[in-house]
Motif scaffolding. Structure first.
Motif, PDB file in Angstrom:
ATOM      1  N   HIS A   1      -0.317  -6.322  -7.165  1.00  0.00           N
ATOM      2  CA  HIS A   1      -0.652  -5.064  -6.500  1.00  0.00           C
ATOM      3  C   HIS A   1       0.345  -3.966  -6.889  1.00  0.00           C
TER       4      HIS A   1
ATOM      5  N   ASP B   1       0.815  -1.213   0.000  1.00  0.00           N
ATOM      6  CA  ASP B   1       0.000   0.000   0.000  1.00  0.00           C
ATOM      7  C   ASP B   1       0.849   1.264   0.000  1.00  0.00           C
TER       8      ASP B   1
ATOM      9  N   LYS C   1      -0.029 -12.072  -5.575  1.00  0.00           N
ATOM     10  CA  LYS C   1      -0.900 -10.898  -5.406  1.00  0.00           C
ATOM     11  C   LYS C   1      -0.090  -9.650  -5.079  1.00  0.00           C
TER      12      LYS C   1
END
Length: 684
Positions: free
Chosen positions: A280, A246, A276
């Motif tokens: 991402h 993130d 993943k």
């Protein structure tokens, strides 16, 4: 956000002299020429950074041994099959050398199919053949020695690339085999490494075997200072909270050529789904445009309209990964800056991986060892046209004392700081220390600053060409034996590595506000020296200790003195560090070893940590460390008692346990502890 937690711990600027890439009449660059001068040595250790030309240096030396020194075979062994390509054929005569380097395809066992056992049989066939050069993985060589015995390799040259894979630990098979080969003394050995230390803090060689080797050292400073293009290198550790994916774009600049190493699935930073994580990162960079059919690279369009070419080496599909890997190794694309923009890897693209355009190595989570970190840093430190800046970023999860993983988190933080401290030493110029006395004088070739050499004070000279400091220190113990002198000249960084890797030392140095610096600089460093070099006498052990702690602490004080200085002012190379050392030496009343011993080696690292980590986390970490009550060991008490005896000789009295001076009080506590232990032993 990460953005306000940026505090690079190292930022070094170099002169771009171009000397590192210039060749002599035999086609040798400076490091290769230096190594070739020692070609007659039977045991040679080459310590030189990535991209400095170790592979070709070995070719020059091996060819001379084969043609002029009675050596019948040359066997080069590498840790990974991919590194075998570094020893492919080279037409050295075209550049002035006497012979070309040739390895018959069947004798490059890094390219051979089959199990390591069958490859070992191929080594036996090679030994019986008329051919003279072979390249094989470490595993193949280990199996061959086990299969045929050390005598089968008599009169051969054994060249071990990435020598830090060897260990003096008896459980390390390659290390044990090399010890047997050295004991038999019928082979020549050339050991090559960019990081002569191990992440597990084990010794690479035993002291008696290490003493057999002649060392050739070519420093990072010499290498980077001699580049044509790369001028500035930044190294830093940055903290984040929450899932790393993130926040990764806070430190990832899509405009920079970048290798991203995502964390191992077993690490606390991992989300446990590596596929993943890659998806991402790619999604965060822009809109996916498909896959290049030729290379297998992912094509991603960024917000500004650029199309990034991203190599995914994490995928579990072997066919996809092999196609991408082959595209990255395509020799036709080596000088094509636009071939790839970002590489995402997990276990690949580290040791021996060559991508000259890499500007940023971004590593998530702490890797397995200091050695691995140094190898990763070597990826962006290649020189390439137009590439003036390179950086390494270690992205680390901020410790959270409310989690079960807080101990692991703190360990990762300590390891990152240790890597930072080590790299500061690796990147700095070489330190030469001499005692200040009535016979002291200037050394030819060293610049002593505007005022020149001052006979009434401790001086610091700097030699730009050699990349070396010459520093006078009052009370410095000089090494007496050849081995101690060699350690002070060649191995200080290895000693410092063992020191900063010592967990209790770095814990107390960083987080115990009441620690007495001399406990670290004298007691802890003293123990490390005694353990590492047991055959040195007490005087030489003290000389090595003083030289190592002086190198570490002067780098730290120079960093503090140069904090905030502009390193891009057009002054001499690496001017911030050089000026910082000079400023510190000028500012102190007199530079003596007692003053240096009174500096906490981790003080500056703590100052950086306090800027990068939240105050709450820092307090939590300190509380965890403080809960570990450090009791005095009998060995530490003995060392304190020895220091107390020296104190008595100098001052005519023993240290007082009521003294205001913390170090005097600590020495007295050591004497008292030893007295109690003896009394208890006498009373049964």
């Amino acid at each position: 956000m990460i953005a306000d937690k940026h505090a690079p711990s190292v930022s070094v600027t170099y002169a771009q002299t171009g000397s590192a890439t210039k060749s002599n009449e035999l086609g040798m660059r400076p490091m290769q020429e230096r190594a070739f001068e020692k070609r007659g040595e039977p045991y040679l250790l080459i310590k030189s950074p990535p991209a400095s030309g170790k592979s070709r240096a070995l070719m020059f030396i091996a060819l001379d041994k084969l043609h002029n020194q009675g050596i019948r075979k040359a066997i080069i062994t590498v840790p990974e099959k991919s590194i075998g390509a570094s020893f492919n054929d080279e037409p050295l005569t075209e550049f002035g050398f006497h012979h070309d380097w040739r390895v018959a395809p069947k004798w490059n066992l890094c390219n051979a199919p089959g199990e390591e056992g069958s490859k070992a049989a191929s080594v036996g066939a090679f030994l019986e053949s008329d051919d003279r050069t072979l390249v094989c993985p470490h595993a193949t060589f280990r199996n061959a020695v086990e299969k045929f015995g050390v005598a089968a390799f008599d009169d051969c040259l054994i060249a071990v690339d990435e020598f830090h894979h060897v260990s003096a630990n008896p459980d390390n098979k390659l290390g044990a085999q090399l010890a047997d080969l050295i004991a038999r003394d019928r082979v020549h050995i050339v050991a090559m490494t960019g990081s002569y230390f191990r992440g597990d803090a084990e010794a690479v060689l035993s002291p008696q075997d290490e003493a057999r080797f002649e060392t050739v050292t070519y420093t990072y400073y010499e290498q980077l200072n001699g580049y044509n293009w790369l001028k500035t290198l930044d190294i830093g550790y940055y903290f984040y909270t929450g899932p790393y994916a993130d926040e990764i774009l806070a430190v990832l600049d899509p405009a920079e050529k970048t290798i991203i190493h995502i964390p191992s699935v077993n690490s606390r930073e991992s989300t446990k789904d590596k596929i993943k994580e890659v998806e991402h990162i790619i999604d965060a960079l822009g809109d996916w445009q498909g896959t290049d059919p030729e290379t297998g690279f992912q094509l991603v369009k960024t917000g500004d309209g650029r199309v990034l070419r991203i190599a995914d080496l994490v995928t579990d599909d072997p066919s996809k990964r092999d196609r991408v890997s082959a595209a990255l190794k395509d020799p036709a694309q080596k000088n094509n800056r636009d071939h790839v923009d970002i590489i995402i890897a997990l276990g690949m693209a580290k040791e021996g991986f060559d991508w000259i355009w890499c500007e940023h190595a971004l590593t998530v989570g702490y890797r397995a060892s200091l050695t691995e970190i140094v190898q990763i840093i070597g990826r962006p430190t290649r020189d390439a046209e137009g590439k003036t800046r390179a950086r390494f970023t270690n992205l680390i999860a901020e410790p959270d004392a409310s989690e079960d993983t807080v101990v692991d988190a703190i360990n990762d933080t300590l390891k990152a700081i240790a890597a930072s401290l080590l790299m500061e030493q690796v990147l700095a110029p070489r330190f030469n220390f001499t005692p200040k006395n009535g016979n002291s004088g200037p050394v030819d070739g060293f610049d002593y600053g505007e005022g020149g050499y001052d006979p009434d004070k401790c001086n610091m000279g700097f030699n730009e060409e050699q990349g070396a400091f010459q520093i006078e220190i009052k009370g410095l113990v000089e090494p007496k034996s050849e081995e101690a002198e060699r350690i002070c000249q060649e191995d200080l960084n290895e000693v410092i590595t063992a020191f900063v890797q010592d967990k209790p030392t770095i814990e107390q140095g960083l987080f115990n506000e009441e620690v007495v610096p001399e406990e670290l600089t004298q007691v802890r460093m003293g123990k490390i020296i005694r353990d590492r070099y047991p055959d040195l006498d007490a005087g030489d052990q003290e000389a090595v200790r003083q030289h190592a702690i002086a190198a570490l602490n002067l780098t730290q004080e120079a960093k503090a003195a140069a904090a905030g200085a502009d390193t891009d002012t057009g002054h001499a190379a690496n001017t911030a560090l050089i000026d910082g050392v000079r400023k510190y030496i000028t500012d102190v009343r007199e530079l003596d070893i007692d003053l240096i011993d009174r500096i906490n080696p981790f003080g500056e690292a703590y100052a950086i940590l306090a800027k990068t980590m939240s105050e709450e986390s820092l307090k939590q970490v300190q509380a965890v460390i403080a809960a570990k009550k450090v009791s005095m060991s009998i060995e530490e008490a003995r060392e304190l008692a020895k220091r107390a005896l020296k104190f008595k000789q100098e001052r005519g009295r023993l240290p007082a346990i009521t003294a205001a001076d913390a170090w005097e009080k600590r020495m007295a506590e050591g004497v008292a502890y030893l007295a109690r232990a003896k009394a208890e032993a006498a009373n049964g």
